[in-house]
Design a protein around this motif. Structure first.
Motif, PDB file in Angstrom:
ATOM      1  N   ASP A  48       0.820  -1.216   0.000  1.00 54.78           N
ATOM      2  CA  ASP A  48       0.000   0.000   0.000  1.00 54.78           C
ATOM      3  C   ASP A  48       0.857   1.271   0.000  1.00 54.78           C
ATOM      4  OD1 ASP A  48      -2.928  -1.171   0.729  1.00 54.78           O
ATOM      5  OD2 ASP A  48      -1.374  -2.252   1.822  1.00 54.78           O
ATOM      6  N   ASP A  85      -1.374  -2.547  -4.161  1.00 52.66           N
ATOM      7  CA  ASP A  85      -1.831  -1.159  -4.060  1.00 52.66           C
ATOM      8  C   ASP A  85      -0.700  -0.151  -4.220  1.00 52.66           C
ATOM      9  OD1 ASP A  85      -4.502  -1.538  -3.947  1.00 52.66           O
ATOM     10  OD2 ASP A  85      -4.788  -0.800  -1.900  1.00 52.66           O
ATOM     11  N   ASN A 123      -6.444  -4.009  -4.865  1.00 52.37           N
ATOM     12  CA  ASN A 123      -7.721  -3.581  -5.449  1.00 52.37           C
ATOM     13  C   ASN A 123      -7.603  -2.235  -6.164  1.00 52.37           C
ATOM     14  OD1 ASN A 123      -7.339  -2.970  -2.587  1.00 52.37           O
ATOM     15  ND2 ASN A 123      -9.221  -1.790  -2.725  1.00 52.37           N
ATOM     16  N   HIS A 124      -6.721  -1.356  -5.679  1.00 49.22           N
ATOM     17  CA  HIS A 124      -6.635  -0.021  -6.291  1.00 49.22           C
ATOM     18  C   HIS A 124      -5.893  -0.003  -7.613  1.00 49.22           C
ATOM     19  CE1 HIS A 124      -8.830   2.398  -3.578  1.00 49.22           C
ATOM     20  NE2 HIS A 124      -8.184   1.923  -2.528  1.00 49.22           N
ATOM     21  N   HIS A 221      -3.314  -9.418  -1.137  1.00 44.78           N
ATOM     22  CA  HIS A 221      -3.911  -8.111  -0.850  1.00 44.78           C
ATOM     23  C   HIS A 221      -5.373  -8.404  -0.517  1.00 44.78           C
ATOM     24  CE1 HIS A 221      -3.686  -3.735  -0.892  1.00 44.78           C
ATOM     25  NE2 HIS A 221      -4.965  -3.813  -1.206  1.00 44.78           N
ATOM     26  N   HIS A 244      -3.333  -4.119   2.410  1.00 44.96           N
ATOM     27  CA  HIS A 244      -4.704  -3.620   2.358  1.00 44.96           C
ATOM     28  C   HIS A 244      -5.138  -2.856   3.620  1.00 44.96           C
ATOM     29  CE1 HIS A 244      -8.648  -3.131   0.684  1.00 44.96           C
ATOM     30  NE2 HIS A 244      -9.234  -3.795   1.645  1.00 44.96           N
TER      31      HIS A 244
HETATM   32 ZN   LIG Z   1      -6.283  -2.250  -0.721  1.00 44.65          ZN
END
Ligand SMILES: [Zn+2]
Length: 509
Positions: A48, A85, A123-124, A221, A244
């Protein structure tokens, strides 16, 4: 340079027939096999990362580069791993250069320079449009290991593999094979991405790798709950390197089950895993150290230069959009808490100030609400000077304020889902709205389901893309768009200047 057997063979093959070798061939004498042959290697874990410069005095890619170099000096078998991320959302990434947002170019370039070896998708990463997403993967010199996503046709994305077997060769030429696979939570649906079930894929990957490797590592993640499920279901995994949550954790999941490690966001911390594999007993020892990337770690000069260059490029982009990122806009007497774990579960001074700003921005507005996921800073701004860049960090997605008329029953439905979204970015932050004893109050009066309320919302909320709020969009019959209002960030900057009226003092800075 370490001479691996492959290189040695090559040297002999190339020069073996010459009567005068061009240089003395290195002679490799394998050390005698003793009772305890072991292979040591180091995994440097981050997750992240959205900022290339330090945040609250910690982090920064230039320090991460130094840390990797220091560890490489300790053990040449050191690998830098990112547990997802980084393409988005980053404040710098929103800067427009030649008409297009940077969208993670600065992250990939600096992580390449820092020597990122392996990564999994977060996810990003899927915030980006398909072409840009693929472009970032192609720009990366790391290998992206991701097992549960493909394109809709089942094809792997560029520069990704479903798993990877890393062969670690020790100075004694002993080898250990490390199986890597990667998992991402399916929280960001996109039409160019097909997600497969996390646990099913994990079972397949573990079975496939176990017969070929000495150790299996999942780079994930996922939410920590999902990581725990993974550990329970697949105890054959030896280590879970996760991301995450944005906060560091080391989670014991049970006897003979893998531990889960996550570092703090923005490389404020990194986990250093010193791993020993005993060849005879097949025992694995893992010593994990949480390292804060503070001023004790000097920035790597070359990476620092690249970081400064990206900051310069991005700031020029912000200037063209009417921002002055370095400009001090106010001196705030309070802390503004934008930590994700706070703002996705509670209101803070920051969320109250922003919601109130939205309510005041358009005349005759009674209430305001916005999704807490609009706030991405994941940091606490301490009392003191606030710059325009801080506002861009708080609200990297930007957007505008929209005034709507909304019927009470729809408002209630939206607020209830916002409440149920506690823990994710769909948790709603509000002004003029309170929930007391299970009753919604609008400016201290019980919510009337038949009344029309005038509200200010951020435009993202009307896209129907927020968790559970797909019905809340511009076509809903109980909702009327009145004004497509001012820029959210510029309005917030103006309100802060007005409220903490110290602008004149800093005009000269
Ligand atoms: Zn995330």
């Amino acid at each position: 340079m370490r001479i691996t057997p492959i290189i040695l063979t090559l040297l002999i093959f190339t020069f073996g027939e010459l009567s005068q070798p061009l240089f003395a061939q290195p002679i490799l004498i394998p050390s005698p096999i003793t009772g305890d042959q072991k292979i040591n290697f180091i995994l440097l874990q981050v997750n992240d990362i959205y900022e290339i410069t330090p945040v609250s005095e910690e982090g920064g890619i230039a320090r991460l580069a130094t840390l990797k170099k220091q560890l490489l000096a300790e053990n040449p078998n050191t690998y830098l791993i990112l547990a997802g991320d980084t393409f988005s959302p980053s404040a710098l990434g929103t800067a427009k250069v030649n008409g297009a947002q940077l969208n993670g170019r600065q992250m990939i370039d600096t992580l390449n320079r820092a020597g990122l070896d392996f990564a999994t998708l977060g996810n990003h990463e899927f915030d980006l449009k398909e072409e840009e997403f693929k472009q970032r993967l192609q720009e990366s010199t790391a290998l992206w290991v991701i097992s549960n996503v493909t394109d809709p046709q089942g094809k792997l994305f560029p520069n990704t593999v479903a798993n990877h077997i890393l062969t670690v060769i020790d100075t004694d030429q002993e080898t250990a094979k490390i199986g890597l696979f990667g998992l991402v939570l399916p929280s960001n649906p996109r039409n160019y991405v097909k997600y497969q079930d996390i646990l099913t894929v994990a079972a397949q990957q573990t079975a496939e790798l176990n017969s070929q490797v000495n150790m299996t590592i999942a780079i994930t993640h996922l939410s920590v709950d999902q990581d725990c499920q993974l550990a329970n279901q697949q105890p054959e995994i030896d280590l879970i390197l996760g991301g995450h949550e944005h906060q560091n954790m080391a989670v014991e999941t049970g006897e003979n089950q893998p531990k889960i490690y996550k570092a703090d966001a923005n490389a404020r911390t990194a986990y250093i895993h010193r791993i020993t594999y005993h060849l005879d007993t097949q025992k694995i020892e893992i010593q994990s150290e949480l390292k804060h990337l503070t001023a004790d770690i000097p920035p790597d000069p070359q990476v620092a230069q690249a970081v400064n260059e990206w900051v310069k490029i991005a700031y020029e982009g912000f200037h063209k959009e009417g921002f002055e990122p370095e400009k001090v806009i106010a001196e705030i007497p309070i802390s503004l808490n934008g930590l994700e774990r706070k703002v996705r579960n509670h209101s803070t001074e920051l969320t109250e100030l922003l919601a109130e700003t939205m309510r005041l921005a358009i005349p005759d507005t009674e209430i305001a609400f916005f999704n807490s996921g609009a706030i991405r800073i994941d940091d606490i701004l301490l009392p003191g000077k606030l710059t325009q860049y801080d506002i861009i960090r708080i609200l990297p997605f930007g957007g505008i304020i929209v005034a709507i008329d909304i019927k009470g029953n729809l408002l209630k439905q939206v607020l209830e889902i916002g409440q149920a979204n506690a823990g994710n970015g769909g948790y709603l932050q509000t002004a003029g709205i309170a929930l007391i004893d299970n009753q919604w109050l609008i400016n201290d009066q019980p919510l009337d389901p038949n009344r029309i309320y005038r509200a200010a919302v951020n435009n993202f909320l009307l896209t129907g893309k927020e968790v559970g709020l797909d019905f809340f969009n511009r076509t809903h019959p109980d909702l009327k768009i009145l004004i497509e209002g001012p820029d959210l960030r510029q309005t917030f900057i103006a309100e802060l200047q007005k409220r903490y009226n110290f602008l004149k003092n800093y005009d000269r800075i």
